[in-house]
Design a protein around this motif. Sequence first.
Motif, PDB file in Angstrom:
ATOM      1  N   ARG A   1      57.068  50.679  40.355  1.00  0.00           N
ATOM      2  CA  ARG A   1      55.936  51.105  41.177  1.00  0.00           C
ATOM      3  C   ARG A   1      56.200  50.702  42.627  1.00  0.00           C
ATOM      4  O   ARG A   1      56.560  49.557  42.912  1.00  0.00           O
ATOM      5  CB  ARG A   1      54.644  50.442  40.677  1.00  0.00           C
ATOM      6  N   PHE A   2      55.991  51.652  43.527  1.00  0.00           N
ATOM      7  CA  PHE A   2      56.163  51.367  44.962  1.00  0.00           C
ATOM      8  C   PHE A   2      54.924  51.862  45.694  1.00  0.00           C
ATOM      9  O   PHE A   2      54.694  53.062  45.815  1.00  0.00           O
ATOM     10  CB  PHE A   2      57.421  52.048  45.508  1.00  0.00           C
TER      11      PHE A   2
ATOM     12  N   GLY B   1      49.696  43.617  44.774  1.00  0.00           N
ATOM     13  CA  GLY B   1      49.070  42.594  43.950  1.00  0.00           C
ATOM     14  C   GLY B   1      49.094  42.934  42.477  1.00  0.00           C
ATOM     15  O   GLY B   1      49.190  44.110  42.080  1.00  0.00           O
ATOM     16  N   LYS B   2      48.981  41.915  41.683  1.00  0.00           N
ATOM     17  CA  LYS B   2      49.075  42.052  40.224  1.00  0.00           C
ATOM     18  C   LYS B   2      48.002  42.976  39.651  1.00  0.00           C
ATOM     19  O   LYS B   2      48.268  43.799  38.778  1.00  0.00           O
ATOM     20  CB  LYS B   2      48.968  40.661  39.598  1.00  0.00           C
ATOM     21  N   GLY B   3      46.767  42.860  40.152  1.00  0.00           N
ATOM     22  CA  GLY B   3      45.682  43.685  39.637  1.00  0.00           C
ATOM     23  C   GLY B   3      45.942  45.164  39.799  1.00  0.00           C
ATOM     24  O   GLY B   3      45.713  45.957  38.877  1.00  0.00           O
ATOM     25  N   PHE B   4      46.436  45.553  40.983  1.00  0.00           N
ATOM     26  CA  PHE B   4      46.762  46.962  41.230  1.00  0.00           C
ATOM     27  C   PHE B   4      47.915  47.419  40.345  1.00  0.00           C
ATOM     28  O   PHE B   4      47.927  48.549  39.853  1.00  0.00           O
ATOM     29  CB  PHE B   4      47.116  47.172  42.702  1.00  0.00           C
ATOM     30  N   GLY B   5      48.906  46.527  40.151  1.00  0.00           N
ATOM     31  CA  GLY B   5      50.049  46.859  39.304  1.00  0.00           C
ATOM     32  C   GLY B   5      49.624  47.119  37.863  1.00  0.00           C
ATOM     33  O   GLY B   5      50.098  48.073  37.220  1.00  0.00           O
TER      34      GLY B   5
ATOM     35  N   TRP C   1      40.153  49.089  33.745  1.00  0.00           N
ATOM     36  CA  TRP C   1      40.630  47.773  34.164  1.00  0.00           C
ATOM     37  C   TRP C   1      39.779  47.257  35.316  1.00  0.00           C
ATOM     38  O   TRP C   1      39.109  46.242  35.225  1.00  0.00           O
ATOM     39  CB  TRP C   1      42.110  47.847  34.548  1.00  0.00           C
ATOM     40  N   GLY C   2      39.785  47.963  36.430  1.00  0.00           N
ATOM     41  CA  GLY C   2      38.872  47.683  37.535  1.00  0.00           C
ATOM     42  C   GLY C   2      38.929  46.281  38.102  1.00  0.00           C
ATOM     43  O   GLY C   2      37.963  45.825  38.717  1.00  0.00           O
TER      44      GLY C   2
ATOM     45  N   GLU D   1      42.315  38.624  39.279  1.00  0.00           N
ATOM     46  CA  GLU D   1      41.994  39.758  38.410  1.00  0.00           C
ATOM     47  C   GLU D   1      41.538  39.303  37.028  1.00  0.00           C
ATOM     48  O   GLU D   1      40.734  39.962  36.379  1.00  0.00           O
ATOM     49  CB  GLU D   1      43.208  40.697  38.311  1.00  0.00           C
ATOM     50  N   ASP D   2      42.038  38.153  36.574  1.00  0.00           N
ATOM     51  CA  ASP D   2      41.639  37.640  35.271  1.00  0.00           C
ATOM     52  C   ASP D   2      40.154  37.262  35.244  1.00  0.00           C
ATOM     53  O   ASP D   2      39.419  37.620  34.318  1.00  0.00           O
ATOM     54  CB  ASP D   2      42.501  36.429  34.886  1.00  0.00           C
ATOM     55  N   LEU D   3      39.707  36.549  36.269  1.00  0.00           N
ATOM     56  CA  LEU D   3      38.298  36.167  36.363  1.00  0.00           C
ATOM     57  C   LEU D   3      37.410  37.396  36.505  1.00  0.00           C
ATOM     58  O   LEU D   3      36.341  37.478  35.889  1.00  0.00           O
ATOM     59  CB  LEU D   3      38.091  35.229  37.551  1.00  0.00           C
ATOM     60  N   GLU D   4      37.849  38.360  37.286  1.00  0.00           N
ATOM     61  CA  GLU D   4      37.043  39.567  37.501  1.00  0.00           C
ATOM     62  C   GLU D   4      36.894  40.361  36.205  1.00  0.00           C
ATOM     63  O   GLU D   4      35.789  40.803  35.858  1.00  0.00           O
ATOM     64  CB  GLU D   4      37.689  40.441  38.581  1.00  0.00           C
TER      65      GLU D   4
END
Length: 412
Positions: free
Chosen positions: A106-107, A113-117, A222-223, A229-232
């Motif tokens: 992914r580029f 960031g991890k959440g977007f990935g 996922w959002g 991202e884990d807490l969210e």
Amino acid sequence: MSAWKESIEGLFIGFTSAVGVISTYQTLVSCGGLFRKKEAVTHKPQKTFAVLIAAHNESAVIAPLIENLKKLDYPRDMYDIFVICDNCTDNTAELAREHGAIACERFDSSKRGKGFGIEWMLENLWAMPKQYDAVVMFDADNLVEKNFLMVMNDRLCKGARVVQAYLDSKNPFDSWITLSYAVTYWFTNRMWQLARHNLGLPNTLGGTGLCIESNLLKEMGWGATSLTEDLEFATRCIERGIYPTWAHDTKVYDEKPIDLRSSMRQRLRWMQGHYDVAGRYIGSMLKNAIKAGRLGMLDAAFYLFQPMYVLIMTMMSVLFLARFFDTGATMFSYTHLLPSWLLYGTTALIYLLPFVALYLDKVPLKGYLGLLLLPFFFLTWLPIFFYAFFTKKNQVWSHTSHTRAIRIEEMQ
């Protein structure tokens, strides 16, 4: 001058009351970790898994994890390994393919960031011909116990929809920083996570070593693209009445930062993300908790309100010292608001429980040295708490470099 004094005293009284309530509640909940009910694996392999590895320039550590995952005690045709090569500029993707994983590159410089990935990967995963019953997420620096998928399969078959595994350190004795991290995790695993699991309260997610039912991900999306991202994602689940649960019987090891500077940068990102998520969700969480009469939701809102157990310990220590060394010349009487038995008893338990946690989870004897380092480690948290609060709108992901190519056999 009298009005000013009354205002200050009012603030101190409010502060003392809040600290007392928070500390007493958390200490009582922590006592739930004093016992552990063995949860036997009773289901044979039924679920299929998409194992996702989040990676950004992880060529130093990706190979040991893939080799580790290929040897899990689970039918190899029932899980596939995907490496999310997120904006990589090294040979992470090539190494992943060489070792038998599916590398997905992914580029996107605008969404880092991890959440977007993870969000990008899930969109691609749902479009594939082969579908999976659940998704498992790891970081590239992790190592995993062989029973991981067996335990997750069992939890899913028993009705769980979101499961967090025991988080451990693969380099606890590299420095005083890594040992302090390890002690904090050992304590949290037992007296925070297991305690809540035993009491039927929702668990928190740790960013890695988690398993999520695919239908749930498709249903709610996922959002979760914040710095935490884990807490969210966990918060969004709890709002829906879906409580993440805990698996104390299988471990995931990750690499902790060795030096103070890297550690503070990582923890600053955590706290910025925590404040950001708290600001967006605490109101609705409290409203839903009261409306539904759900203690679990209230507990989750409680966690969003106060950053970490370390802050509870620090504040209770301040009140304890203020009371203990009070000679009667104290300008304000706020330290006497809490009954002596409550202040001394809660503080004693706060400091005793970490020793008990390490003993119950059979931590090596040299691990106890980390308890002596905790006060110094806690002090490094204080500027992070304050600075993160005023920079919580900063959503720029800071990558933590990993270098320890340790194999699972070395951990065992």
